[in-house]
Scaffold this active site. Structure first.
Site, PDB file in Angstrom:
ATOM      1  N   SER A 181      15.075  47.374 -34.624  1.00  0.00           N
ATOM      2  CA  SER A 181      14.566  46.412 -35.599  1.00  0.00           C
ATOM      3  C   SER A 181      13.330  45.664 -35.118  1.00  0.00           C
ATOM      4  O   SER A 181      12.521  45.245 -35.930  1.00  0.00           O
ATOM      5  CB  SER A 181      15.668  45.423 -35.970  1.00  0.00           C
ATOM      6  OG  SER A 181      16.183  44.793 -34.820  1.00  0.00           O
ATOM      7  N   HIS A 209      17.103  49.976 -40.690  1.00  0.00           N
ATOM      8  CA  HIS A 209      15.675  50.165 -41.009  1.00  0.00           C
ATOM      9  C   HIS A 209      15.327  51.634 -41.250  1.00  0.00           C
ATOM     10  O   HIS A 209      14.160  51.978 -41.375  1.00  0.00           O
ATOM     11  CB  HIS A 209      14.809  49.602 -39.883  1.00  0.00           C
ATOM     12  CG  HIS A 209      14.986  48.134 -39.708  1.00  0.00           C
ATOM     13  ND1 HIS A 209      14.326  47.213 -40.475  1.00  0.00           N
ATOM     14  CD2 HIS A 209      15.797  47.428 -38.881  1.00  0.00           C
ATOM     15  CE1 HIS A 209      14.702  45.984 -40.119  1.00  0.00           C
ATOM     16  NE2 HIS A 209      15.601  46.094 -39.152  1.00  0.00           N
ATOM     17  N   LYS A 242      17.739  45.749 -46.935  1.00  0.00           N
ATOM     18  CA  LYS A 242      16.353  46.018 -46.543  1.00  0.00           C
ATOM     19  C   LYS A 242      15.701  46.950 -47.570  1.00  0.00           C
ATOM     20  O   LYS A 242      15.409  46.494 -48.662  1.00  0.00           O
ATOM     21  CB  LYS A 242      16.323  46.487 -45.101  1.00  0.00           C
ATOM     22  CG  LYS A 242      16.601  45.257 -44.218  1.00  0.00           C
ATOM     23  CD  LYS A 242      16.944  45.477 -42.800  1.00  0.00           C
ATOM     24  CE  LYS A 242      17.215  44.116 -42.163  1.00  0.00           C
ATOM     25  NZ  LYS A 242      17.997  44.204 -40.939  1.00  0.00           N
TER      26      LYS A 242
END
Ligand code: PLP
Length: 386
Positions: A181, A209, A242
């Site tokens: 991250s 991610h 995200k």
């Protein structure tokens, strides 16, 4: 309660002296634009990689679900909080990741702090990358297992640790971020997967991610492309907060593992289900990701425009760190970019190791190529050449 007030004030004063005191800045966000202290800034500090939090279909799905089911879930999923949209979301996630089943948690943080203690206990070993996300560390600690950290991205160190400690422990778990991250690099999942098989250890990858961004949008176990079979990772967790643009966490795994989570993971059992709107939004966002892999490839393309403009190693994900070193310098660099209309938040210890304070750039699909070129120029003249 004077001791309590003194404790808090002393602690804050010490953090202030070390420039480590933090507070949430008031930020009004519309996609990649944010407003702070009356100024409009172009943000490179947002994990909404595909801007799906702003997508008309995603918003419409959230509104419809709210009208139909109300705002809050009302209870834990094991009680009455398991509204019908959950099953659809879990089926979608399992399909996308190629697993038998999936289980949705309240957040990514809640996922790891539920999954890990449900699988490992005091007789067991957890081997993890030293730069793993805070919630992997927290989950490992909660489990009571012996924790061993290997050097970042170094499977041979993991192998050494497994060789020395595996024999004395009942079960073993290897845990890592899929995409790191704060560094943006990808874990050596293929090597870790081999180690896991060799040492009878269970591999958990946190793809917060990766989902929606790499591997055709399917995440870091799919980076080798469609021609290759995905890397064997039996525990694929991640977040819906995200690239998916909503909120929540998930685990994709076998039927047995998922059934175990539903009955043993404490953060699943003892926390209220997600608001229906959030679940509906996640489903709509996954639709976009599955329908349009070319769009999902955009954040990485943008990140590479930036790294190429600065002669940095090619970005592996949408995240590019520029390490500055000390905290004051990182804050000053962030201020300079802010003066020029860009929001790039400085990341400081303890989020990153001491001495590695940095600017963390997150590239998203709607960023303009020309703005990226301008940003790269500023970084070259104000940050790298200091
Ligand atoms: C953001 C993040 C999480 C936490 O996910 P939330 O849904 O925000 O709680 C977990 N792991 C990694 C690697 C992350 O970057």
């Amino acid at each position: 309660m004077r001791s309590l007030e003194e404790f808090a004030a002393d602690k804050l004063a010490a953090l202030e002296r070390a420039q480590l005191r933090r507070a949430p800045a008031v930020t009004a966000r519309t996609g990649i634009w944010v407003e702070r202290d009356g100024r409009r800034l172009l943000s490179f500090s947002c994990n909404d990689y595909l801007n799906l939090s702003q997508h008309p279909q995603v918003i419409a799905a959230a509104i419809d679900a709210t009208k139909r089911y109300g705002v809050g879930a009302g209870a834990s999923r094991l009680v009455t909080g398991n509204h019908p949209l959950y099953a659809e979301l879990e089926t979608r996630l399992a399909r996308l990741k190629g697993t038998e089943a999936a289980c949705v948690f309240g957040s990514g943080y809640l996922a790891n702090t539920g999954i890990i203690p449900a699988l490992a206990g005091p007789d067991d070993l957890i081997v993890m990358d030293e730069l793993s996300h805070a919630c992997i560390h927290a989950g490992a600690k909660l489990s009571g297992a012996e924790i061993q950290r290997y050097r970042h991205g170094d499977p041979s160190h993991a192998e050494e640790i497994l060789g020395a400690h595996r024999g004395t422990k009942k079960r073993a778990l290897i845990a890592t971020d899929g995409v790191f991250s704060m560094d943006g690099d990808i874990a050596p999942l293929a090597a870790l997967s081999q180690l896991a098989q060799r040492f009878d250890a269970w591999l958990l990858s946190d793809d917060a991610h990766g989902l929606g961004v790499i591997g055709g949008g399917r995440g870091s176990t799919f980076v080798n492309g469609a021609a290759h079979s995905p890397i064997q990772v039996p525990l694929q967790m991640g977040t819906l907060s995200k690239a998916v643009g909503a909120y929540g966490g998930y685990l994709c795994a076998s039927n047995a593992v998922i059934d175990l989570m539903r009955t043993r993971a404490r953060t699943f059992i003892y926390s209220t289900g997600l608001p229906p709107a959030v679940v509906a939004a996640a489903i709509a966002a996954l639709d976009v990701i599955e329908r349009d892999p070319a769009y999902a490839a955009e954040p990485l393309r943008k990140a590479r425009l930036f790294t190429r403009a600065l002669n940095l190693p090619d970005a592996q994900s949408a995240i590019v760190p520029v390490i500055v070193g000390d905290t004051a310098a990182a804050l000053a660099a962030s201020d300079r970019l802010c003066d020029n209309g860009f929001l790039v938040v400085a990341i400081r210890p303890p989020t990153v190791p001491a001495g590695t304070a940095r600017l963390r750039f997150a590239f998203t699909a709607p960023h303009d190529d020309s703005d990226i070129a301008r940003l790269a120029e500023l970084v070259r003249s104000h940050v790298l050449r200091r």
